[in-house]
Write a protein that holds these residues in place. Structure first.
Motif, PDB file in Angstrom:
ATOM      1  N   LYS A  24       0.858  -1.193   0.000  1.00 58.14           N
ATOM      2  CA  LYS A  24       0.000   0.000   0.000  1.00 58.14           C
ATOM      3  C   LYS A  24       0.893   1.242   0.000  1.00 58.14           C
ATOM      4  CE  LYS A  24      -4.392  -1.423   1.314  1.00 58.14           C
ATOM      5  NZ  LYS A  24      -5.618  -0.943   0.778  1.00 58.14           N
ATOM      6  N   THR A  25       0.353   2.340  -0.481  1.00 56.80           N
ATOM      7  CA  THR A  25       1.135   3.574  -0.527  1.00 56.80           C
ATOM      8  C   THR A  25       0.868   4.478   0.666  1.00 56.80           C
ATOM      9  OG1 THR A  25      -0.544   4.604  -1.916  1.00 56.80           O
ATOM     10  CG2 THR A  25       1.310   3.528  -3.037  1.00 56.80           C
ATOM     11  N   THR A  26       0.197   3.951   1.672  1.00 52.39           N
ATOM     12  CA  THR A  26      -0.014   4.671   2.923  1.00 52.39           C
ATOM     13  C   THR A  26       0.462   3.779   4.069  1.00 52.39           C
ATOM     14  OG1 THR A  26      -2.253   3.816   3.190  1.00 52.39           O
ATOM     15  CG2 THR A  26      -2.025   5.939   2.050  1.00 52.39           C
ATOM     16  N   ASN A  27       0.675   4.374   5.215  1.00 52.50           N
ATOM     17  CA  ASN A  27       1.092   3.603   6.387  1.00 52.50           C
ATOM     18  C   ASN A  27      -0.123   2.893   6.973  1.00 52.50           C
ATOM     19  OD1 ASN A  27       3.617   4.724   6.031  1.00 52.50           O
ATOM     20  ND2 ASN A  27       3.254   6.372   7.478  1.00 52.50           N
ATOM     21  N   CYS A  28       0.073   1.627   7.321  1.00 55.11           N
ATOM     22  CA  CYS A  28      -1.001   0.809   7.889  1.00 55.11           C
ATOM     23  C   CYS A  28      -0.474   0.100   9.132  1.00 55.11           C
ATOM     24  CB  CYS A  28      -1.469  -0.239   6.884  1.00 55.11           C
ATOM     25  SG  CYS A  28      -2.067   0.436   5.330  1.00 55.11           S
ATOM     26  N   GLY A  29      -1.343  -0.175  10.076  1.00 57.01           N
ATOM     27  CA  GLY A  29      -0.928  -0.855  11.287  1.00 57.01           C
ATOM     28  C   GLY A  29      -1.874  -1.970  11.678  1.00 57.01           C
ATOM     29  N   SER A  51      -0.663   7.045  11.176  1.00 58.10           N
ATOM     30  CA  SER A  51       0.700   7.319  11.624  1.00 58.10           C
ATOM     31  C   SER A  51       0.936   6.586  12.937  1.00 58.10           C
ATOM     32  CB  SER A  51       0.896   8.827  11.841  1.00 58.10           C
ATOM     33  OG  SER A  51       0.113   9.254  12.951  1.00 58.10           O
ATOM     34  N   LEU A  52       2.194   6.440  13.300  1.00 55.72           N
ATOM     35  CA  LEU A  52       2.495   5.827  14.604  1.00 55.72           C
ATOM     36  C   LEU A  52       1.947   6.685  15.735  1.00 55.72           C
ATOM     37  CD1 LEU A  52       6.094   4.322  14.341  1.00 55.72           C
ATOM     38  CD2 LEU A  52       3.947   3.127  14.722  1.00 55.72           C
ATOM     39  N   GLU A  53       1.962   8.006  15.558  1.00 56.61           N
ATOM     40  CA  GLU A  53       1.422   8.893  16.594  1.00 56.61           C
ATOM     41  C   GLU A  53      -0.052   8.588  16.851  1.00 56.61           C
ATOM     42  OE1 GLU A  53       4.930  11.104  14.851  1.00 56.61           O
ATOM     43  OE2 GLU A  53       3.299   9.929  14.024  1.00 56.61           O
ATOM     44  N   ASN A  54      -0.801   8.341  15.794  1.00 62.99           N
ATOM     45  CA  ASN A  54      -2.222   8.011  15.965  1.00 62.99           C
ATOM     46  C   ASN A  54      -2.424   6.569  16.418  1.00 62.99           C
ATOM     47  OD1 ASN A  54      -3.093  10.587  15.281  1.00 62.99           O
ATOM     48  ND2 ASN A  54      -3.221  10.084  13.117  1.00 62.99           N
ATOM     49  N   LEU A  55      -1.579   5.677  15.941  1.00 66.15           N
ATOM     50  CA  LEU A  55      -1.703   4.272  16.320  1.00 66.15           C
ATOM     51  C   LEU A  55      -1.448   4.065  17.811  1.00 66.15           C
ATOM     52  CD1 LEU A  55      -2.198   1.354  15.415  1.00 66.15           C
ATOM     53  CD2 LEU A  55       0.240   1.193  14.907  1.00 66.15           C
ATOM     54  N   TYR A  71       5.154   0.566   6.701  1.00 66.32           N
ATOM     55  CA  TYR A  71       5.657   1.932   6.637  1.00 66.32           C
ATOM     56  C   TYR A  71       6.102   2.271   5.223  1.00 66.32           C
ATOM     57  CZ  TYR A  71       8.578   5.973   7.814  1.00 66.32           C
ATOM     58  OH  TYR A  71       9.141   7.214   7.872  1.00 66.32           O
ATOM     59  N   HIS A  72       5.469   3.269   4.654  1.00 65.00           N
ATOM     60  CA  HIS A  72       5.781   3.747   3.307  1.00 65.00           C
ATOM     61  C   HIS A  72       6.648   4.990   3.475  1.00 65.00           C
ATOM     62  CE1 HIS A  72       5.033   4.233  -0.992  1.00 65.00           C
ATOM     63  NE2 HIS A  72       4.841   5.517  -0.760  1.00 65.00           N
TER      64      HIS A  72
END
Length: 138
Positions: A24-29, A51-55, A71-72
């Protein structure tokens, strides 16, 4: 003493979500939970474009956490690199549980196809800057 329970497999829903997020071209968790009785890692929650901040706001504090973070990374020249990061904390209070979690890390990194693995002490540590710093020092 009973043998240690080591988790080395991922359940099908976790594998499927990992395959979906890969590339994917966005960060996923993905927040991963360990089922120590079944000796399998299971998908607890997943998030696209996070983002990690939101995750970190989604993680239970004071508990061991395992995260698969897709992480992209975009470079200054416009190129990009994708990383599958295995981020984790360990239990702090029970030595047997800690040994089981620690013994499960490498098999799960391999099963997830993670290219990076980093531990963190507190959910407050998690940020994109923290991750970039870890990756730069590896």
């Amino acid at each position: 003493m009973a043998p240690l329970k080591i988790v080395s497999e991922m359940d099908e829903s976790l594998k499927a979500k990992g395959t979906e997020f890969h590339g994917k071209t966005t960060n996923c968790g993905i927040i991963v939970k360990l089922d120590m009785d079944k000796k399998v890692a299971v998908l607890e929650q997943d998030f696209e474009n996070i983002s990690l901040e939101n995750l970190k706001g989604k993680l239970p504090a004071g508990q061991p956490n395992f995260i698969l973070y897709y992480y992209h990374d975009t470079a200054c020249d416009g190129g990009h690199t994708d990383h599958v990061c295995f981020l984790f904390t360990e239990p702090k209070d029970d030595s047997r549980e800690q040994m089981e979690y620690v013994a499960s890390i490498q098999p799960l990194v391999k099963a997830a196809g993670a290219t990076k693995a980093f531990s963190f002490d507190s959910v407050d540590d998690l940020s994109n800057e923290w991750l970039k710093s870890k990756m730069a020092h590896e």
